[in-house]
Design a protein around this motif. Structure first.
Motif, PDB file in Angstrom:
ATOM      1  N   ARG A   1      17.111  33.553  76.797  1.00 24.38           N
ATOM      2  CA  ARG A   1      18.103  34.792  76.882  1.00 24.38           C
ATOM      3  C   ARG A   1      18.163  35.410  78.384  1.00 24.38           C
ATOM      4  O   ARG A   1      17.135  35.720  79.047  1.00 24.38           O
ATOM      5  CB  ARG A   1      17.662  35.865  76.015  1.00 24.38           C
TER       6      ARG A   1
ATOM      7  N   ASP B   1      20.258  38.385  80.612  1.00 25.82           N
ATOM      8  CA  ASP B   1      21.049  39.437  80.536  1.00 25.82           C
ATOM      9  C   ASP B   1      21.436  39.918  81.836  1.00 25.82           C
ATOM     10  O   ASP B   1      20.458  40.391  82.748  1.00 25.82           O
ATOM     11  CB  ASP B   1      20.295  40.582  79.569  1.00 25.82           C
TER      12      ASP B   1
ATOM     13  N   ILE C   1      24.769  36.871  78.711  1.00 25.50           N
ATOM     14  CA  ILE C   1      24.918  38.415  78.674  1.00 25.50           C
ATOM     15  C   ILE C   1      25.554  38.843  79.903  1.00 25.50           C
ATOM     16  O   ILE C   1      24.907  39.225  80.776  1.00 25.50           O
ATOM     17  CB  ILE C   1      24.207  39.191  77.716  1.00 25.50           C
TER      18      ILE C   1
ATOM     19  N   ASN D   1      28.223  41.496  79.981  1.00 28.63           N
ATOM     20  CA  ASN D   1      28.870  42.669  79.923  1.00 28.63           C
ATOM     21  C   ASN D   1      29.038  43.743  81.025  1.00 28.63           C
ATOM     22  O   ASN D   1      28.183  43.932  81.669  1.00 28.63           O
ATOM     23  CB  ASN D   1      28.171  43.592  78.921  1.00 28.63           C
TER      24      ASN D   1
ATOM     25  N   GLU E   1      28.385  36.770  75.782  1.00 28.91           N
ATOM     26  CA  GLU E   1      28.776  38.362  75.829  1.00 28.91           C
ATOM     27  C   GLU E   1      29.764  38.509  77.043  1.00 28.91           C
ATOM     28  O   GLU E   1      28.937  38.775  77.972  1.00 28.91           O
ATOM     29  CB  GLU E   1      27.668  39.384  75.514  1.00 28.91           C
TER      30      GLU E   1
ATOM     31  N   ALA F   1      32.111  41.418  77.379  1.00 31.56           N
ATOM     32  CA  ALA F   1      32.536  42.762  77.002  1.00 31.56           C
ATOM     33  C   ALA F   1      32.733  43.439  78.385  1.00 31.56           C
ATOM     34  O   ALA F   1      31.983  43.230  79.301  1.00 31.56           O
ATOM     35  CB  ALA F   1      31.766  43.908  76.071  1.00 31.56           C
TER      36      ALA F   1
ATOM     37  N   ILE G   1      35.069  41.933  73.665  1.00 29.15           N
ATOM     38  CA  ILE G   1      35.533  43.283  73.441  1.00 29.15           C
ATOM     39  C   ILE G   1      35.994  43.743  74.697  1.00 29.15           C
ATOM     40  O   ILE G   1      35.508  43.653  75.726  1.00 29.15           O
ATOM     41  CB  ILE G   1      34.497  43.940  72.696  1.00 29.15           C
TER      42      ILE G   1
HETATM   43  C1  LIG Z   1      27.841  43.898  75.115  1.00 31.37           C
HETATM   44  O1  LIG Z   1      28.949  44.694  74.824  1.00 31.37           O
HETATM   45  C2  LIG Z   1      29.355  44.751  73.572  1.00 31.37           C
HETATM   46  C3  LIG Z   1      30.502  45.455  73.334  1.00 31.37           C
HETATM   47  O2  LIG Z   1      30.438  46.828  73.908  1.00 31.37           O
HETATM   48  C4  LIG Z   1      28.152  45.242  72.645  1.00 31.37           C
HETATM   49  O3  LIG Z   1      28.358  45.154  71.322  1.00 31.37           O
HETATM   50  C5  LIG Z   1      26.876  44.386  72.953  1.00 31.37           C
HETATM   51  O4  LIG Z   1      25.708  45.064  72.224  1.00 31.37           O
HETATM   52  C6  LIG Z   1      26.535  44.510  74.432  1.00 31.37           C
HETATM   53  N1  LIG Z   1      25.437  43.603  74.604  1.00 31.37           N
HETATM   54  C7  LIG Z   1      24.329  44.075  75.224  1.00 31.37           C
HETATM   55  C8  LIG Z   1      23.212  42.971  75.204  1.00 31.37           C
HETATM   56  O5  LIG Z   1      24.243  45.203  75.434  1.00 31.37           O
END
Ligand SMILES: *[C@@H]1O[C@H](CO)[C@@H](O)[C@H](O)[C@H]1NC(C)=O
Ligand SMILES: *[C@@H]1O[C@H](CO)[C@@H](O)[C@H](O)[C@H]1NC(C)=O
Ligand SMILES: *[C@@H]1O[C@H](CO)[C@@H](O)[C@H](O)[C@H]1NC(C)=O
Ligand SMILES: *[C@@H]1O[C@H](CO)[C@@H](O)[C@H](O)[C@H]1NC(C)=O
Ligand SMILES: *[C@@H]1O[C@H](CO)[C@@H](O)[C@H](O)[C@H]1NC(C)=O
Ligand SMILES: *[C@@H]1O[C@H](CO)[C@@H](O)[C@H](O)[C@H]1NC(C)=O
Length: 357
Positions: free
Chosen positions: A129, A131, A155, A157, A184, A186, A209
Motif C-alpha cells: 500500500r 499513499d 492512493i 487523492n 484512488e 479523488a 470522485i
Molecule cells: C480518497 O478520496 C476519496 C474521496 O474523497 C475517499 O473516499 C477516500 O477515503 C480517500 N482515500 C484515503 C486513503 O484517504
C-alpha cells in the motif's frame, strides 16, 4: 542465527567468569560484541521519529527535514511520513544503506512532494500500500513506480497538479503495476481516466470522485462492461448530459459497477443542471431522438417554404386574371363612390336651405 549465537554466549558466561584468563573466553567475548553491535544499530530509531517495534511501525511527523530518513530500521513494516517538506523523492529514497526493506505500507501524505524521480521506490519489493495523497506533484517519472511488483493499493487523492496529469498516464503503466487492485485518484481535476488500457490491469476499485470528467464515451464503456470485477466511483464530476452520455447512462443503470451511481449529477446543459444522471429519461440521452427532433424541424421548415413558393407561383400564374379582378373591383368601387357622391350632392341642398332658414 545471530540470536542463537548470542544465547550460546550467555550460557557460556558463567564458565567465563571462572576462567578469566582463558584466551578462548576473551575470543568469545569479542565475537559476541561484534555480533551484538549490528543488532543494536538496527534498534536505533531515526531522529524525530517514533518507533513501535512490536507493530513494526515507524512514524515521523511534522519535521524540518527535507529528506526521507536514511536509517529506517530493517524491521519496519509500516512507515508513516507526514507533514514534512520533502520536495523530491529521489531514486531509491527508501533503500536503507543499499539493502531492501520488507516494508508493506508506506504513507506519505502532506509532504509537499513535487517530483517523483525514476525508481523512487526501489528496494521495497513487498510494498502493498502506497499513499501519496495531498502532495503537489508536478513531475512524475514514467518509471516512478517501477520495482513494486506487489503493490495492491495506490492512493493519489488531491495530489496531482494539472501539468502532471499526462505524465500520470505513463507512470501508471500496467507493466509496473500489474497487481494493482485499488487506485484512488479523488480531487485531481482529471478530465479523463488516466489509464491507457483499462483491460490490462487487475483493478477492482477505481476512485475518480471529485474530478472534471464530463463524459465517458462508448468505447470506454465497452471496456468497463468487459472488466466485470472493476468498480468505479464517479460522484462529484460535472457530467454533460447530452446524448453523448447514452452508453454510459445504460452502463450506470444496468451494470451495478458504479457504487455511487445515484449521486452522479448533470452539470450541463443548464436545463438539466443538478439532475441525477440515472434519473434522466431515455429520450434525454437518445441520439436518435435528438436527431429526429432536429430532422422534424427541418422538415417543417421545408414544408412551410414549399407552401410559400406554391402560393407565389399561383399569384404569378394568375397575374392576368388578378389584374382584371383588381380592375373590376376598382371600377365597382368607383361606381359606388359616384352613386354616393351624387346622393350627397342631391341631399345637401335642402339641408343647407333649412339651416339658412
Ligand atoms: C480518497 O478520496 C476519496 C474521496 O474523497 C475517499 O473516499 C477516500 O477515503 C480517500 N482515500 C484515503 C486513503 O484517504
Ligand atoms: C521546503 O523546503 C524548500 C527547500 O528544499 C524551501 O525552499 C521551502 O521554503 C520549504 N517550505 C516549507 C513550507 O518549509
Ligand atoms: C552501511 O553500509 C556500509 C558499507 O556498505 C557499512 O560500512 C555500514 O556499517 C552500514 N551501516 C549500517 C547501519 O548498516
Ligand atoms: C474537491 O476537490 C477540490 C480540489 O480539487 C477540493 O478543493 C474540494 O474541497 C473537493 N470537494 C469535496 C466535496 O471533497
Ligand atoms: C477512453 O479513455 C482513454 C483513456 O483511458 C481516453 O484517452 C479516451 O479519450 C477515452 N475515450 C472516450 C471516447 O471517452
Ligand atoms: C442495458 O439496458 C439497456 C436498456 O434496458 C439494454 O438495451 C441493454 O442491452 C442493456 N445492456 C446490458 C449489457 O445489459
Amino acid at each position: 542465527m545471530r540470536e542463537k549465537m548470542w544465547i550460546f554466549q550467555t550460557a557460556d558466561n558463567p564458565k567465563c567468569l571462572f576462567s578469566v584468563w582463558n584466551q578462548w573466553c576473551l575470543y568469545y567475548a569479542a565475537v559476541a560484541c561484534l555480533l551484538l553491535s549490528p543488532v543494536r544499530t538496527e534498534d536505533v530509531c531515526p531522529s524525530s521519529c517514533v518507533c513501535a517495534r512490536e507493530s513494526g511501525t515507524v512514524t515521523c511527523r511534522d519535521g524540518e527535514d527535507t529528506e526521507v530518513p536514511g536509517d529506517i530500521p530493517e524491521w519496519t513494516t509500516t512507515l508513516i511520513l507526514k507533514g514534512r517538506n520533502i520536495s523530491t523523492l529521489q531514486r531509491g529514497a527508501f533503500m536503507s544503506n543499499g539493502t531492501e526493506l520488507e516494508m508493506t505500507t508506506l504513507l506519505l501524505s502532506y509532504n509537499g512532494i513535487q517530483v517523483i524521480e525514476p525508481y523512487a521506490f526501489l528496494g521495497l519489493p513487498r510494498l502493498h500500500r502506497l499513499d501519496l495523497s495531498h502532495n503537489q506533484l508536478e513531475s512524475i517519472s514514467a518509471r516512478a513506480f517501477h520495482g513494486l511488483p506487489e503493490l495492491h493499493s495506490l492512493i493519489l487523492n488531491h495530489s496531482i497538479l494539472p501539468r502532471a496529469t499526462e505524465q500520470l498516464s505513463s507512470a501508471l503503466s500496467p507493466q509496473s503495476l500489474r497487481n494493482l487492485h485499488r487506485l484512488e485518484l479523488a480531487g485531481n481535476m482529471l478530465k479523463y481516466i488516466p489509464l491507457v488500457r483499462l483491460d490490462m490491469y487487475n483493478l477492482r476499485t477505481l476512485v475518480l470522485i471529485n474530478n472534471s470528467i464530463e463524459s465517458i464515451g462508448g468505447e470506454n464503456v465497452t471496456v468497463l462492461y468487459q472488466q466485470r470485477n472493476i468498480h468505479v466511483f464517479l460522484s462529484l464530476n460535472p457530467f454533460r448530459c447530452t446524448c453523448e452520455l447514452e452508453a454510459f447512462y445504460y452502463w450506470l443503470k444496468n451494470s451495478s459497477q458504479c457504487p455511487d451511481a445515484g449521486r452522479l449529477l448533470c452539470s450541463e446543459p443548464e436545463a438539466k443542471m443538478g439532475v441525477p444522471v440515472v434519473k434522466l429519461r431515455a429520450e434525454d440521452v437518445d441520439c436518435m431522438n435528438e436527431n429526429l427532433e432536429a430532422v422534424s424541424y427541418v422538415f417543417l421548415g421545408i414544408v412551410l417554404a414549399l407552401i410559400g413558393v406554391v402560393f407565389l407561383m399561383v399569384l404569378y400564374l394568375n397575374r392576368g386574371g388578378i389584374k382584371r379582378w383588381l380592375n373590376n373591383i376598382r371600377e365597382a368601387c368607383r361606381d359606388q363612390m359616384e352613386v354616393y357622391h351624387y346622393r350627397y350632392e342631391q341631399d345637401s341642398d335642402p339641408r343647407l336651405a333649412n339651416v339658412a332658414v
